[in-house]
Design an enzyme around this catalytic site. Structure first.
Site, PDB file in Angstrom:
ATOM      1  N   THR A 213     -67.158  80.404  33.607  1.00 35.98           N
ATOM      2  CA  THR A 213     -68.344  79.723  34.112  1.00 35.98           C
ATOM      3  C   THR A 213     -68.064  79.150  35.496  1.00 35.98           C
ATOM      4  O   THR A 213     -68.984  78.941  36.283  1.00 35.98           O
ATOM      5  CB  THR A 213     -68.800  78.591  33.159  1.00 35.98           C
ATOM      6  OG1 THR A 213     -67.658  77.842  32.766  1.00 35.98           O
ATOM      7  CG2 THR A 213     -69.472  79.156  31.931  1.00 35.98           C
TER       8      THR A 213
ATOM      9  N   ARG B  24     -58.397  76.378  33.363  1.00 39.09           N
ATOM     10  CA  ARG B  24     -57.217  76.063  32.558  1.00 39.09           C
ATOM     11  C   ARG B  24     -56.071  77.005  32.900  1.00 39.09           C
ATOM     12  O   ARG B  24     -56.295  78.153  33.280  1.00 39.09           O
ATOM     13  CB  ARG B  24     -57.555  76.176  31.062  1.00 39.09           C
ATOM     14  CG  ARG B  24     -58.318  74.996  30.523  1.00 39.09           C
ATOM     15  CD  ARG B  24     -57.571  73.698  30.718  1.00 39.09           C
ATOM     16  NE  ARG B  24     -56.368  73.659  29.913  1.00 39.09           N
ATOM     17  CZ  ARG B  24     -56.187  72.891  28.853  1.00 39.09           C
ATOM     18  NH1 ARG B  24     -57.134  72.062  28.469  1.00 39.09           N
ATOM     19  NH2 ARG B  24     -55.070  72.916  28.169  1.00 39.09           N
TER      20      ARG B  24
ATOM     21  N   LYS C 234     -55.288  84.347  32.656  1.00 40.02           N
ATOM     22  CA  LYS C 234     -56.082  84.040  33.857  1.00 40.02           C
ATOM     23  C   LYS C 234     -55.294  84.349  35.134  1.00 40.02           C
ATOM     24  O   LYS C 234     -55.831  84.362  36.222  1.00 40.02           O
ATOM     25  CB  LYS C 234     -56.518  82.580  33.842  1.00 40.02           C
ATOM     26  CG  LYS C 234     -57.470  82.248  32.667  1.00 40.02           C
ATOM     27  CD  LYS C 234     -57.825  80.764  32.643  1.00 40.02           C
ATOM     28  CE  LYS C 234     -58.594  80.334  31.414  1.00 40.02           C
ATOM     29  NZ  LYS C 234     -60.035  80.649  31.480  1.00 40.02           N
TER      30      LYS C 234
HETATM   31  C1  26Q Z   1     -57.638  77.714  18.472  1.00 45.13           C
HETATM   32  C2  26Q Z   1     -56.858  77.596  17.322  1.00 45.13           C
HETATM   33  C3  26Q Z   1     -56.431  76.366  16.895  1.00 45.13           C
HETATM   34  C4  26Q Z   1     -56.782  75.251  17.628  1.00 45.13           C
HETATM   35  C5  26Q Z   1     -57.546  75.374  18.769  1.00 45.13           C
HETATM   36  C6  26Q Z   1     -57.982  76.597  19.201  1.00 45.13           C
HETATM   37  C7  26Q Z   1     -58.815  76.710  20.424  1.00 45.13           C
HETATM   38  C8  26Q Z   1     -59.278  75.605  21.098  1.00 45.13           C
HETATM   39  C9  26Q Z   1     -60.056  75.718  22.229  1.00 45.13           C
HETATM   40  C10 26Q Z   1     -59.173  77.949  20.912  1.00 45.13           C
HETATM   41  C11 26Q Z   1     -59.966  78.061  22.056  1.00 45.13           C
HETATM   42  C12 26Q Z   1     -60.414  76.936  22.716  1.00 45.13           C
HETATM   43  C13 26Q Z   1     -61.229  76.996  23.930  1.00 45.13           C
HETATM   44  C14 26Q Z   1     -61.710  78.110  24.403  1.00 45.13           C
HETATM   45  C15 26Q Z   1     -62.499  78.199  25.644  1.00 45.13           C
HETATM   46  O1  26Q Z   1     -62.707  77.238  26.356  1.00 45.13           O
HETATM   47  N1  26Q Z   1     -62.969  79.414  25.942  1.00 45.13           N
HETATM   48  C16 26Q Z   1     -63.753  79.672  27.143  1.00 45.13           C
HETATM   49  O2  26Q Z   1     -65.120  79.503  26.811  1.00 45.13           O
HETATM   50  C17 26Q Z   1     -65.941  79.619  27.956  1.00 45.13           C
HETATM   51  C18 26Q Z   1     -67.360  79.318  27.527  1.00 45.13           C
HETATM   52  O3  26Q Z   1     -67.867  80.365  26.762  1.00 45.13           O
HETATM   53  C19 26Q Z   1     -65.820  80.993  28.571  1.00 45.13           C
HETATM   54  O4  26Q Z   1     -66.557  81.022  29.758  1.00 45.13           O
HETATM   55  C20 26Q Z   1     -64.359  81.328  28.864  1.00 45.13           C
HETATM   56  O5  26Q Z   1     -64.246  82.681  29.268  1.00 45.13           O
HETATM   57  C21 26Q Z   1     -63.512  81.094  27.627  1.00 45.13           C
HETATM   58  O6  26Q Z   1     -62.141  81.267  27.929  1.00 45.13           O
END
Ligand code: 26Q
Length: 751
Positions: A595, A488, A493
């Site tokens: 990952t 992403r 990053k």
């Molecule tokens: C937060 C607030 C309000 C609405 C949405 C969110 C939100 C949505 C999606 C916050 C975070 C995410 C996604 C996070 C994500 O994909 N994190 C990744 O997770 C992977 C699996 O554990 C890790 O390998 C990555 O390092 C991490 O960035």
């Protein structure tokens, strides 16, 4: 399951069908053959682990399912005999009900649980539209709706008999489950239950889009409703099933169910559980809480403050009034408990659920869950010692590290069949269910093996080059180094740092101060959230750099840049198989795990990266000497922030790259994009320390570029990375979850 029976059915029906009809036919045959397994999963009476997640980034499934059923090769041949190229199935569906890492992790875990026979049940939302399709117009990202059900959804079964009413502030919706079969390797299955919202217009909106815009209150309320909608459906169903068996005595509930919260997004499940037990089953508040505290576990995926969910209290009450009251009540109980334990006011303020007029969902999860886990060692250390330090001092046994993993069936078997076949030829095919076997490859380390590895990589690069030419209209040299950054688009990053490094290399090639540069193709794949201005600015900047370099006949035989369109799971499969260099360049301490780093290492890419997330653990195993590590360590970051960004502009090429953001070298079409990037680096203090790390990054990049010339010794590094990747199987991760958190096998009812 009888392989031959499936093949027979396929043989008799595949003739004369177009891609869509064939896809539906194949899916139908597979699905029908597994009715028994599906029913068994549904009727399973032991303890279940319920994986609650707003995202499941499943990706294309047909080929993966055939692979896991062990009939991919046979079906390929069978179709070929009938004049059909199996790859045309790849054009059909892409179930992208997730954004990135967290959603793809959920999909890998279901694959592993299905393979291992662990009773893991996915629960999520059946979005009408998944992650947007990406287009570029003049280098600007455009988002288009993703109508993923266009050709049907043949691996799902609509379960109207299991529909439930969900009531929220100011309305209600019917939650109708669709059960998607997840085929494990060897023919066992897991169920992914995706809830679809039905009813009036307001109700239907709940499951319309993955991440509706949350820049307005309306958008935020919708997001909250989504989170509550599927969490409440899953909890309601579990409680119904339990009470049908055991009545109103909830003592055994934790022996029947454990709920794994994929980040805080489904945290409303805890509040809903307490609401149900107190309002409808006559339990006291403290009794309901005591049971809740035995059956919820929380996985944290980020330490970035802006990604930690906080809800404005009045808005939360408006969307979910009953749950708001429970959250406040828990906050009072928490304060009382911690005052009794002698915590200071300051400490209590840090862990409180209610922070001023905001509910802090991670604090709620940490207080109520019996287990809190990070997703890589460094990440777990950070959440224990910084984010949740107060709770960790009080209750260290609550915290667990479970380093993420990936499924080798998709990310090696499917993505890289030639490499998979070569590995199988050397060590047998046990790696498909026991990735640790890869370490046995070490015995085959030899110049002959390195030569073969290089051949396989070269063939994958050729295929990718042809695909890129067809899809992007850009010719890339398959003999050049393929340097890949796929993830992403986020400032932390640091795709921007990669872009700036490419610009300095370009300027040095132009003025001939960099000699003997090995031709390199820099590949980017990333989507930026539609509302993330700066991320979209970085995409435009990279496109401008690409256009300039690719059109420059003086250097474009040495360097090319491609930003691939609509990066997704299927594109990732092609890119990981063809990568020479894996860019993992986040600022140390910011990437929870990553990952993609694992997928690339498993496919023999050498990491060019910082000591961050799970990359640290990859390097620990594969050896620093077999990768290119640079930059600040997490422990250096605070000190480095003391140095002003302009102090890092001494190198004239770096200075020139930064100047190109404002001196008219490139045009952002009057959007203000490039000034915005410049400000981030120079006026706003360079939050992700791009400039602090840039020089050492370029050094490491150029070192890898020189060392690539020795094809044998470079292939040896790739080889060592492959042989060291066993630990990063999601089979290992899921087993750890089961052994350390879920305990599905110690269900007392089975004894
Ligand atoms: C937060 C607030 C309000 C609405 C949405 C969110 C939100 C949505 C999606 C916050 C975070 C995410 C996604 C996070 C994500 O994909 N994190 C990744 O997770 C992977 C699996 O554990 C890790 O390998 C990555 O390092 C991490 O960035």
């Amino acid at each position: 399951m009888d392989k031959n029976e499936i093949l027979q059915k396929i043989r008799s029906t595949c003739k004369g069908k177009d891609a869509v009809a064939l896809y539906q036919e194949l899916a139908g045959v597979i699905q029908d053959t597994f009715t028994e397994e599906r029913t068994a999963a549904e009727k399973y009476e032991g303890k279940r682990a319920i994986y609650l997640s707003c995202e499941f980034l499943v990706g294309r499934t047909i080929l993966n399912n055939l692979l896991n059923l062990g009939i991919l090769d046979e079906v390929r041949t069978l179709l070929a005999e009938n004049g059909i190229d199996i790859n045309m199935l790849e054009e059909i569906e892409d179930c992208a009900l997730g954004n990135g890492g967290l959603g793809r992790l959920a999909a890998c875990y279901l694959d592993s649980a299905a393979t291992l026979g662990i009773p893991l049940y996915g629960n999520g939302i059946r979005y009408r539209y998944g992650l947007f399709k990406q287009e570029f117009v003049d280098g600007f990202q455009k988002e288009l709706p993703d109508d993923w059900q266009r050709f049907g959804d043949p691996f799902s079964v609509r379960r109207e008999d299991k529909a439930r009413k969900i009531v929220f502030g100011g309305g209600e919706a019917l939650a109708v489950p669709y059960d998607m079969t997840i085929f494990g390797y060897g023919g066992k299955v897991c169920l992914l239950r995706l809830w679809q919202a039905e009813g009036n217009h307001e109700a239907q909106k709940i499951s319309e889009y993955l991440y509706p815009d949350d820049s307005t209150d309306e958008g935020r309320i919708l997001r909250l409703r989504q989170e509550y909608f599927f969490s409440a459906a899953a909890i309601g169903e579990a409680v119904d099933c339990y009470t049908a068996r055991y009545g109103n005595n909830f003592k055994r509930f934790p022996d029947c169910y454990v709920f794994q919260l994929n980040d805080t997004h489904p945290v409303a499940a805890i509040l809903e559980f307490i609401r149900l037990l107190t309002e409808e089953y006559d339990q006291s508040f403290s009794a309901a809480c005591a049971i809740a505290r035995k059956c919820f576990a929380y996985t944290n995926h980020t330490v970035m403050p802006e990604a930690l969910e906080r809800w404005y209290v009045p808005l939360f009450y408006k969307a979910l009034p009953a749950l708001g009251a429970i959250a406040d009540k828990l906050d009072r109980v928490l304060q009382r408990e911690y005052r009794k334990k002698g915590l200071t006011t300051e400490e209590i303020d840090k862990v409180r659920i209610r922070q001023g007029n905001m509910f802090h969902m991670a604090n709620l999860a940490v207080y109520m869950c019996f287990s809190v886990n990070g997703v890589a060692k460094i990440h777990t250390d950070i959440i224990k010692n910084k984010l949740f330090d107060v709770t960790n001092r009080l209750c260290p046994q609550k915290f667990v590290n479970i380093t993420n993993g990936i499924t080798q069936r998709r990310w090696l078997g499917l993505a890289n069949p030639d490499l998979a076949a070569w590995i199988t030829e050397k060590i047998g095919d046990g790696w498909r269910t026991d990735l640790d076997r890869l370490s046995a490859l070490r015995e085959y380390a030899s110049p002959e093996a390195y030569r073969r590895l290089n051949e396989i990589k070269a063939a994958n690069k050729k295929k990718l080059a042809a695909f890129i030419l067809a899809k992007e209209g850009v010719a890339v040299d398959p003999e050049s180094i393929f340097d890949v950054q796929i993830k992403r688009l986020h400032e932390y990053k640091r795709q921007l740092m990669n872009a700036l490094s490419i610009l300095t290399i370009y300027y040095r090639l132009k003025d001939k101060s960099l000699m003997d540069f090995t031709p390199t193709t820099f590949l980017f794949g990333a989507k930026a959230a539609g509302s993330y201005f700066r991320a979209k600015a970085i995409i435009k900047f990279i496109h401008e750099i690409a256009a300039r370099i690719n059109a420059d006949p003086e250097v474009n035989h040495l360097i090319r840049v491609v930003f691939v369109t609509d990066y997704n799971v299927s594109y990732a499969e092609k890119l990981v198989a063809a990568a020479d260099i894996s860019e993992q360049i986040s600022l140390a301490g910011t990437e929870a795990s990553g990952t993609g780093n694992m997928k690339l290492a498993l496919n023999g890419a050498v990491t060019l990266g910082t000591m961050d997330g799970a990359t640290i653990e990859i390097i620990e195993r594969a050896g620093q000497e077999n990768n290119y590590i640079f930059g600040l360590k997490a422990s250096d970051v605070d000190k480095a922030r003391g140095i002003p960004p302009v102090a890092h502009l001494a190198d004239p090429y770096i200075a020139r790259a930064i100047a190109s953001l404002w001196d008219g070298s490139f045009s952002d079409g009057g959007t203000g994009y490039f000034k915005n990037i410049y400000d981030a680096l120079i006026s706003e203090g360079d939050r992700y320390l791009v400039l602090s790390d840039l020089e050492d990054y370029i050094r490491a990049k150029l070192l890898s570029n020189r060392e690539y010339k020795d094809r044998e010794s470079f292939a040896r590094k790739a080889f060592m990375n492959i042989a060291s990747a066993g630990y990063f199987s999601s089979d290992r991760s899921v087993k750890e979850y089961d052994e350390r958190i879920w305990h599905t096998k110690s269900y007392i009812g089975q004894n």
